[in-house]
Motif scaffolding. Sequence first.
Motif, PDB file in Angstrom:
ATOM      1  N   ALA A  59      39.413  38.868 -61.985  1.00 43.69           N
ATOM      2  CA  ALA A  59      39.076  40.112 -61.286  1.00 43.69           C
ATOM      3  C   ALA A  59      39.256  41.343 -62.169  1.00 43.69           C
ATOM      4  N   PHE A  60      40.249  41.336 -63.055  1.00 41.59           N
ATOM      5  CA  PHE A  60      40.427  42.475 -63.957  1.00 41.59           C
ATOM      6  C   PHE A  60      39.175  42.702 -64.792  1.00 41.59           C
ATOM      7  N   TYR A  61      38.563  41.622 -65.238  1.00 41.83           N
ATOM      8  CA  TYR A  61      37.365  41.737 -66.072  1.00 41.83           C
ATOM      9  C   TYR A  61      36.119  42.067 -65.253  1.00 41.83           C
ATOM     10  N   GLY A  62      36.196  41.873 -63.950  1.00 39.08           N
ATOM     11  CA  GLY A  62      35.064  42.225 -63.096  1.00 39.08           C
ATOM     12  C   GLY A  62      35.030  43.687 -62.705  1.00 39.08           C
ATOM     13  N   ARG A  63      36.112  44.423 -62.972  1.00 39.24           N
ATOM     14  CA  ARG A  63      36.175  45.850 -62.639  1.00 39.24           C
ATOM     15  C   ARG A  63      35.228  46.634 -63.564  1.00 39.24           C
ATOM     16  N   PRO A  64      34.408  47.540 -63.014  1.00 42.57           N
ATOM     17  CA  PRO A  64      33.531  48.354 -63.875  1.00 42.57           C
ATOM     18  C   PRO A  64      34.341  49.208 -64.839  1.00 42.57           C
ATOM     19  N   ARG A  65      33.906  49.264 -66.088  1.00 41.23           N
ATOM     20  CA  ARG A  65      34.496  50.122 -67.122  1.00 41.23           C
ATOM     21  C   ARG A  65      33.364  50.954 -67.713  1.00 41.23           C
ATOM     22  N   PRO A  66      32.990  52.043 -67.033  1.00 42.95           N
ATOM     23  CA  PRO A  66      31.803  52.810 -67.439  1.00 42.95           C
ATOM     24  C   PRO A  66      31.793  53.109 -68.938  1.00 42.95           C
ATOM     25  N   PRO A 121      52.301  50.570 -72.876  1.00 41.74           N
ATOM     26  CA  PRO A 121      53.170  51.479 -72.118  1.00 41.74           C
ATOM     27  C   PRO A 121      53.084  52.931 -72.547  1.00 41.74           C
ATOM     28  N   THR A 122      52.729  53.184 -73.801  1.00 45.20           N
ATOM     29  CA  THR A 122      52.678  54.568 -74.276  1.00 45.20           C
ATOM     30  C   THR A 122      51.282  55.169 -74.181  1.00 45.20           C
ATOM     31  N   ARG A 123      50.296  54.375 -73.759  1.00 45.77           N
ATOM     32  CA  ARG A 123      48.934  54.885 -73.552  1.00 45.77           C
ATOM     33  C   ARG A 123      48.379  54.229 -72.296  1.00 45.77           C
ATOM     34  N   ARG A 124      48.650  54.816 -71.160  1.00 48.24           N
ATOM     35  CA  ARG A 124      48.344  54.179 -69.879  1.00 48.24           C
ATOM     36  C   ARG A 124      46.841  54.023 -69.635  1.00 48.24           C
ATOM     37  N   GLU A 125      46.022  54.858 -70.296  1.00 53.85           N
ATOM     38  CA  GLU A 125      44.578  54.766 -70.078  1.00 53.85           C
ATOM     39  C   GLU A 125      43.949  53.620 -70.873  1.00 53.85           C
ATOM     40  N   ASP A 126      44.707  52.972 -71.738  1.00 56.79           N
ATOM     41  CA  ASP A 126      44.216  51.883 -72.585  1.00 56.79           C
ATOM     42  C   ASP A 126      44.143  50.605 -71.759  1.00 56.79           C
ATOM     43  N   PHE A 127      42.923  50.165 -71.440  1.00 59.07           N
ATOM     44  CA  PHE A 127      42.776  48.955 -70.630  1.00 59.07           C
ATOM     45  C   PHE A 127      42.583  47.708 -71.493  1.00 59.07           C
ATOM     46  N   TYR A 185      32.924  40.893 -68.143  1.00 57.39           N
ATOM     47  CA  TYR A 185      32.800  39.438 -68.118  1.00 57.39           C
ATOM     48  C   TYR A 185      32.347  38.874 -69.464  1.00 57.39           C
ATOM     49  N   GLY A 186      31.454  39.587 -70.147  1.00 51.60           N
ATOM     50  CA  GLY A 186      30.984  39.112 -71.448  1.00 51.60           C
ATOM     51  C   GLY A 186      32.112  39.017 -72.458  1.00 51.60           C
ATOM     52  N   VAL A 244      40.337  42.421 -74.769  1.00 51.82           N
ATOM     53  CA  VAL A 244      38.914  42.651 -74.506  1.00 51.82           C
ATOM     54  C   VAL A 244      38.091  42.196 -75.708  1.00 51.82           C
ATOM     55  N   GLU A 245      38.214  42.913 -76.829  1.00 53.89           N
ATOM     56  CA  GLU A 245      37.459  42.523 -78.021  1.00 53.89           C
ATOM     57  C   GLU A 245      38.178  41.473 -78.862  1.00 53.89           C
TER      58      GLU A 245
END
Length: 671
Positions: free
Chosen positions: A359-366, A566-572, A372-373, A602-603
Amino acid sequence: MTTTAVLPAGAPGPVTDRTVIGENLSLPLFRTLSGVLAGHPYLKVVVDRIEDTWHLLDTAVHPFHVNYIATRVLGMELTELDSCLDAFNASVYMDPERRFLLGVLSLHTDEDAEGRERPFLVLETTEADTMNGRLLEEFYTFVRHRVDGRLPLLLKPANHGQEHELAAISDVHVPRILGHQLFGNRTRTPLNPGEAVGRLRYFRTLEEYTAAADGLGWSDIVAMPCLPDDVPRVAGFLNTSPGTPLSHTNVLASGWGIPNAIVRDLERMVDADVLDGAWVRYRVQDDEITLVPLAHAPTLEAPAWHQQRIRMEPPLLEDVPALWLHRLRRADRDRYGTKAANLGELHHVLDSRTADLTAFYGRPRPPRADLYGHLAARLGAKDATPEELRALAADFVAGVIAAPDGVALPFALQHRFLTSSPAVQQGLGKLKMALELDAVDVLDALCLHLQQLIRNTPLPEDVSRQITQALPGGPATGRRLVVRSSSNAEDLPGFSAAGVYESITTVHGADELLDAVRQVWASLLSPRSVRLRHQAGISLDDTYMGVIIQEYAPADLGGVLVTCNPTRREDFRNVYLNCSPGSPETVVDGTTLPLQYLYNTVEGGGRTVALGSSGQDLPVGTRDKLARLALTGRLLQSHFSDTDVDHPLDIEWLMTDQGDFRLVQIRPYAL
């Protein structure tokens, strides 16, 4: 007013684009084009291999390499780039025959033999870049020929793959520096972002802190070399010795929403600006830490947590048996405690393989519709459908980790023990009265007396029998057991209780087992745990302790990972992992400085952040296993984060001498 600015953020740049193409780089030109990141000036560079030239980007105008290449070099529209962003990224970061080489030049300083400051440049790519050794050498050589020869230039591999590629290349041809060498001992490091106004209390030793601890209040900002785990809830933390974002004290800081940072030269700053005891505004951000003395003591209102009331379900105290962990589910936390229930849920996830771990990978990341890929690439199934990915993810996780065996004792056993002793009941009554009257002066003495009573009061025969018969064969003398706490008053929204309750890791025989269970029960009534729960509005009547009994499992490596940076909360993308030889307790309690890693889920790829007390990195094969563990943690996040799949997890783990991973705790990470 004196402002002490640490890791200052870059000033906004002009609208005019000053990007330079094809020119050699001097230090004045570098400073003209650069921004500031983590306290260091930096400049983005793009090498065009076809045109045999490079572009020095004006950082204020071009924050992203790929946007610049697409729009300024290739003539694309941003909407066109967004529609194929992942494919475009692969062409510039992963294609071995790529046209462009992308990187960052950052400016640093060290001292020469005479103690004079000497500037030097560091060249690096992004963490997801898969440049092989040939491309890395070409990139370095191209830049070296175009940079002022008086400036030393070092290449910093951005991930473990690049380190491996560079190992075959002479460091005479490509001088290099590793990330932990460059940043591992930096003077100032943010641990938990936040802002607070308070009175700075600086303690040079633990003895100084201990002498003043009873007088600390919610408006204090506590600074010392390494904060103890029993630090009270205050306005902010400052450490002057190296640490990790995954220590117990930083987990508390995160759960309490207070700023925390490492500032190793704080003593000099305190002495220069007479900050000890002064009122300050303290702010911690990803790239900035500031301490601003205030001219006058401010008028402060009590923080929200002073009125905060944590909601929790009442415990269920009916007579239920001790159960194997694999028979529990998350709903059993009201009978056996959160830790036991979560481990039971983990058993279910691994055994049934029915949970959706994607489900984490199914969340849109504009501008991406989903990830998913990327997950398919990580699982080695490039063209898998979302349905196929769910099965592959479940199989992957089950192949990487195991849930620990063990038995959970219910709250009912503790309840029967407490009610069997008139002395304990009388002590509890006095403690409840003191809490109602807010009689803080007698609170510690009452708690300590109760703890002593609980440790020394004989168990009712039926309670003792249930405990000793919980494990098949009983607590045989030759078997080493571990007895862990599992309360209902932990891992709650707004109340983590990290490091608050006790676990006993060396238990042999029936007598030691019974003593260990009582010691774990007694930790529910320690002065610190009672104070913290009282501050959060958690009633003593609603607080109970379950117990987990397990066979000790020898470990070659142990640690903690959180499924975020933890030091960069926007980093998914990244998962942060700490480890050290042996037990994970040495990581979270701060007795050992751990190895620290970031793994991109991710990558792909990972990098070493710090070597800690060991002074050397783990073997390549072990780091590869940790990358699989990091991806497993990310996948489990989809199930254990309940309604918000972006909420990270905090996972304690062991790697056995057979190289297998066992999770010993899984809980939400307090944000």
